[in-house]
Design a protein around this motif. Structure first.
Motif, PDB file in Angstrom:
ATOM      1  N   SER A 109       0.856  -1.172   0.062  1.00 40.56           N
ATOM      2  CA  SER A 109      -0.090   0.171   0.013  1.00 40.56           C
ATOM      3  C   SER A 109       0.825   1.286  -0.036  1.00 40.56           C
ATOM      4  CB  SER A 109      -1.001  -0.127   1.291  1.00 40.56           C
ATOM      5  OG  SER A 109      -1.886  -1.058   1.078  1.00 40.56           O
ATOM      6  N   TRP A 126     -10.284  -6.915  -2.396  1.00 40.79           N
ATOM      7  CA  TRP A 126      -9.432  -5.787  -2.328  1.00 40.79           C
ATOM      8  C   TRP A 126      -7.965  -5.987  -2.141  1.00 40.79           C
ATOM      9  CZ3 TRP A 126      -6.438  -3.767   1.540  1.00 40.79           C
ATOM     10  CH2 TRP A 126      -6.369  -4.455   2.781  1.00 40.79           C
ATOM     11  N   SER A 155      -7.151  -6.747  -6.066  1.00 41.63           N
ATOM     12  CA  SER A 155      -7.018  -5.305  -6.680  1.00 41.63           C
ATOM     13  C   SER A 155      -5.615  -4.671  -6.322  1.00 41.63           C
ATOM     14  CB  SER A 155      -8.227  -4.464  -6.184  1.00 41.63           C
ATOM     15  OG  SER A 155      -9.497  -5.057  -6.610  1.00 41.63           O
ATOM     16  N   LEU A 156      -5.217  -4.719  -5.259  1.00 45.61           N
ATOM     17  CA  LEU A 156      -3.949  -4.111  -4.943  1.00 45.61           C
ATOM     18  C   LEU A 156      -2.631  -4.789  -5.561  1.00 45.61           C
ATOM     19  CD1 LEU A 156      -2.765  -1.908  -3.163  1.00 45.61           C
ATOM     20  CD2 LEU A 156      -2.288  -3.337  -1.332  1.00 45.61           C
ATOM     21  N   LEU A 180      -5.363   4.156  -7.851  1.00 47.63           N
ATOM     22  CA  LEU A 180      -5.811   3.074  -7.024  1.00 47.63           C
ATOM     23  C   LEU A 180      -7.170   3.130  -6.725  1.00 47.63           C
ATOM     24  CD1 LEU A 180      -2.869   2.835  -4.327  1.00 47.63           C
ATOM     25  CD2 LEU A 180      -3.041   1.856  -6.380  1.00 47.63           C
ATOM     26  N   VAL A 197      -9.012  -0.305  -5.746  1.00 48.22           N
ATOM     27  CA  VAL A 197      -8.687  -0.666  -4.698  1.00 48.22           C
ATOM     28  C   VAL A 197      -9.695   0.082  -3.476  1.00 48.22           C
ATOM     29  CG1 VAL A 197      -7.060  -0.950  -2.793  1.00 48.22           C
ATOM     30  CG2 VAL A 197      -6.188  -1.083  -5.071  1.00 48.22           C
TER      31      VAL A 197
END
Length: 238
Positions: free
Chosen positions: A116, A143, A146-147, A218, A221
């Protein structure tokens, strides 16, 4: 739990102590409070470095805290998930470049916390990155996926990380495009992060513009962060 130090316009958030830095509510709350302090004290051009003391950067969620008689408590899993998602949202919206200096073993949810950040540096002499969920029989939420799809290199890299549950050394992670650089020791990893932070601060970017651009990059996310289906729909077993 953690400390926050300011060196010029660089904030250094350190997970303290010799343990595994498991992500339980106490540590997650401490990280969240530190990020709030960073946001409040930031200047026009600042940078954040997140690192840790000891053998572990973090060994992921604190499953011992979350379990009773070997069964994961759904309510406690929801608490950990919610608090981590809040931290990730804070990192994505923080008005400055962010750098994770991985100083030791980094597993599962801690990998997600590290990814992150905008940049990920890792020590070369010890430690690995390890998405352990497949090995322990846990699913991962959308999630996370997605990241990882945005941050973890190519589809082959993502397969190694998630679908092979590979324990990646710094050189492995560098080869697969998961980290930006590898360094000879924990101290040198932090020093390299400081040098990078100083370089980024020297660009004198507007932090709020930086955050807006990151949030758009992002956006997928952020769209997924409001819900974690792995703790809402299932009760994993330890």
């Amino acid at each position: 739990m953690c400390t926050l130090e300011k060196r010029g316009n660089i904030f250094i958030l350190t997970l303290t102590g010799p343990g595994e830095h498991r992500l339980n509510p106490t540590l997650l709350d401490a990280i969240s409070a530190a990020l709030s302090q960073v946001r409040a004290d930031s200047s026009t051009s600042s940078a954040l470095i997140t690192t840790a003391e000891g053998k572990f950067f973090s060994n992921g969620y604190d499953l011992a805290w979350a379990s009773t008689s070997g069964v994961l408590s759904l309510n406690r899993a929801k608490i950990m998930s919610s608090k981590l998602r809040s931290i990730v949202a804070d990192l994505i919206s923080l008005p400055m470049p962010t750098i994770a200096a991985i100083s030791g073993h980094c597993s599962a949810a801690a990998v997600i916390m590290a990814l992150s950040h905008d940049y990920v540096l890792m020590r070369n002499d010890s430690g690995y990155i390890y998405m352990s969920e497949l090995d322990i029989g846990f699913s991962i939420p959308e999630w996370f996926v997605s990241l990882i799809q945005i941050k973890a290199g190519s589809p082959i890299s993502q397969r190694e990380l998630v679908l092979r549950a590979a324990k990646l050394t710094a050189q492995d992670a560098l080869k697969w495009g998961i980290v930006d650089s590898a360094h000879v020791s924990a101290d040198e990893t932090v020093m390299a992060a400081i040098r990078l932070g100083e370089n980024l601060i020297g660009r004198n970017w507007n932090g709020h513009v930086y955050a807006q651009i990151r949030m758009r990059m992002l956006a997928k996310v952020l769209e997924k962060l409001g819900y974690d289906e792995t703790v809402e729909l299932t009760r994993p077993r330890l």
